[in-house]
Design a protein around this motif. Structure first.
Motif, PDB file in Angstrom:
ATOM      1  N   LEU A   8      57.171  60.788  50.646  1.00 19.74           N
ATOM      2  CA  LEU A   8      56.603  61.962  49.203  1.00 19.74           C
ATOM      3  C   LEU A   8      56.149  61.269  47.979  1.00 19.74           C
ATOM      4  CD1 LEU A   8      59.008  65.472  50.059  1.00 19.74           C
ATOM      5  CD2 LEU A   8      56.791  65.222  50.409  1.00 19.74           C
ATOM      6  N   ILE A   9      57.382  60.872  48.306  1.00 21.86           N
ATOM      7  CA  ILE A   9      57.118  59.498  46.397  1.00 21.86           C
ATOM      8  C   ILE A   9      55.806  58.786  46.409  1.00 21.86           C
ATOM      9  CG2 ILE A   9      57.924  58.282  44.747  1.00 21.86           C
ATOM     10  CD1 ILE A   9      60.646  59.475  45.463  1.00 21.86           C
ATOM     11  N   ILE A  10      56.052  58.253  47.299  1.00 27.96           N
ATOM     12  CA  ILE A  10      54.215  56.882  47.640  1.00 27.96           C
ATOM     13  C   ILE A  10      53.611  58.342  48.103  1.00 27.96           C
ATOM     14  CG2 ILE A  10      53.124  56.617  49.604  1.00 27.96           C
ATOM     15  CD1 ILE A  10      56.022  54.715  50.483  1.00 27.96           C
ATOM     16  N   LEU A  11      53.299  59.857  48.776  1.00 23.81           N
ATOM     17  CA  LEU A  11      52.289  60.357  48.161  1.00 23.81           C
ATOM     18  C   LEU A  11      52.361  60.910  47.656  1.00 23.81           C
ATOM     19  CD1 LEU A  11      50.573  61.522  50.537  1.00 23.81           C
ATOM     20  CD2 LEU A  11      52.008  63.961  51.272  1.00 23.81           C
ATOM     21  N   LEU A  12      53.130  61.228  46.589  1.00 23.99           N
ATOM     22  CA  LEU A  12      52.929  61.775  44.999  1.00 23.99           C
ATOM     23  C   LEU A  12      52.217  60.370  44.326  1.00 23.99           C
ATOM     24  CD1 LEU A  12      53.168  63.823  42.868  1.00 23.99           C
ATOM     25  CD2 LEU A  12      55.068  62.830  42.314  1.00 23.99           C
ATOM     26  N   TYR A  17      46.849  58.775  41.721  1.00 20.66           N
ATOM     27  CA  TYR A  17      45.635  57.321  41.276  1.00 20.66           C
ATOM     28  C   TYR A  17      44.705  58.157  41.544  1.00 20.66           C
ATOM     29  CZ  TYR A  17      43.315  53.081  42.182  1.00 20.66           C
ATOM     30  OH  TYR A  17      42.451  52.496  42.451  1.00 20.66           O
ATOM     31  N   ARG A  18      44.470  58.431  42.998  1.00 20.59           N
ATOM     32  CA  ARG A  18      43.320  59.432  42.606  1.00 20.59           C
ATOM     33  C   ARG A  18      42.747  60.180  41.953  1.00 20.59           C
ATOM     34  NH1 ARG A  18      41.030  62.363  48.250  1.00 20.59           N
ATOM     35  NH2 ARG A  18      38.595  62.671  47.347  1.00 20.59           N
ATOM     36  N   LEU A  19      43.961  60.698  41.023  1.00 16.69           N
ATOM     37  CA  LEU A  19      43.577  61.832  40.335  1.00 16.69           C
ATOM     38  C   LEU A  19      42.844  60.947  39.352  1.00 16.69           C
ATOM     39  CD1 LEU A  19      43.200  64.780  39.107  1.00 16.69           C
ATOM     40  CD2 LEU A  19      46.075  64.261  37.997  1.00 16.69           C
ATOM     41  N   TRP A  20      43.669  59.855  39.002  1.00 18.22           N
ATOM     42  CA  TRP A  20      43.239  59.178  36.918  1.00 18.22           C
ATOM     43  C   TRP A  20      42.171  58.081  37.436  1.00 18.22           C
ATOM     44  CZ3 TRP A  20      44.509  62.043  33.277  1.00 18.22           C
ATOM     45  CH2 TRP A  20      45.460  62.029  33.213  1.00 18.22           C
TER      46      TRP A  20
END
Length: 92
Positions: A8-12, A17-20
């Motif tokens: 879950l942390i890796i997915l977050l 990363y994709r958001l920014w």
């Protein structure tokens, strides 16, 4: 259980990363927003110009005076019975 948390942390992190930094990111959004503002200003200027041209066209359609004024200024119209004077400055 800890493996699930790590996933879950890796997915977050990947989503952040994709958001920014990814495609359609926040930085790209702000760049496009500034472009939109520039285009809005340009459109406002063009709209103002179009209003002036429309008023000029309406004036030319309705009034003989506007046509005569334009002919005098642009083409050098002299009506019958008028006397044309050319004033030449001294410094020439």
């Amino acid at each position: 259980m800890p493996v699930f948390r790590i996933i879950l942390i890796i997915l977050l992190c990947l989503l952040q990363y994709r958001l920014w930094f990814g495609e359609n990111s926040i930085s790209e959004y702000f760049k496009l927003q500034s472009k939109v503002e520039g285009i809005k200003i340009e459109n406002d200027n063009l709209l103002q110009r179009n209003k002036l041209i429309t008023a000029d066209i309406a004036d030319l359609k309705l009034g003989k005076e506007a046509i005569e004024e334009r002919a005098r200024n642009e083409l050098g119209l002299i009506s019958p019975g008028e006397i044309f004077y050319r004033v030449i400055p001294k410094h020439q």
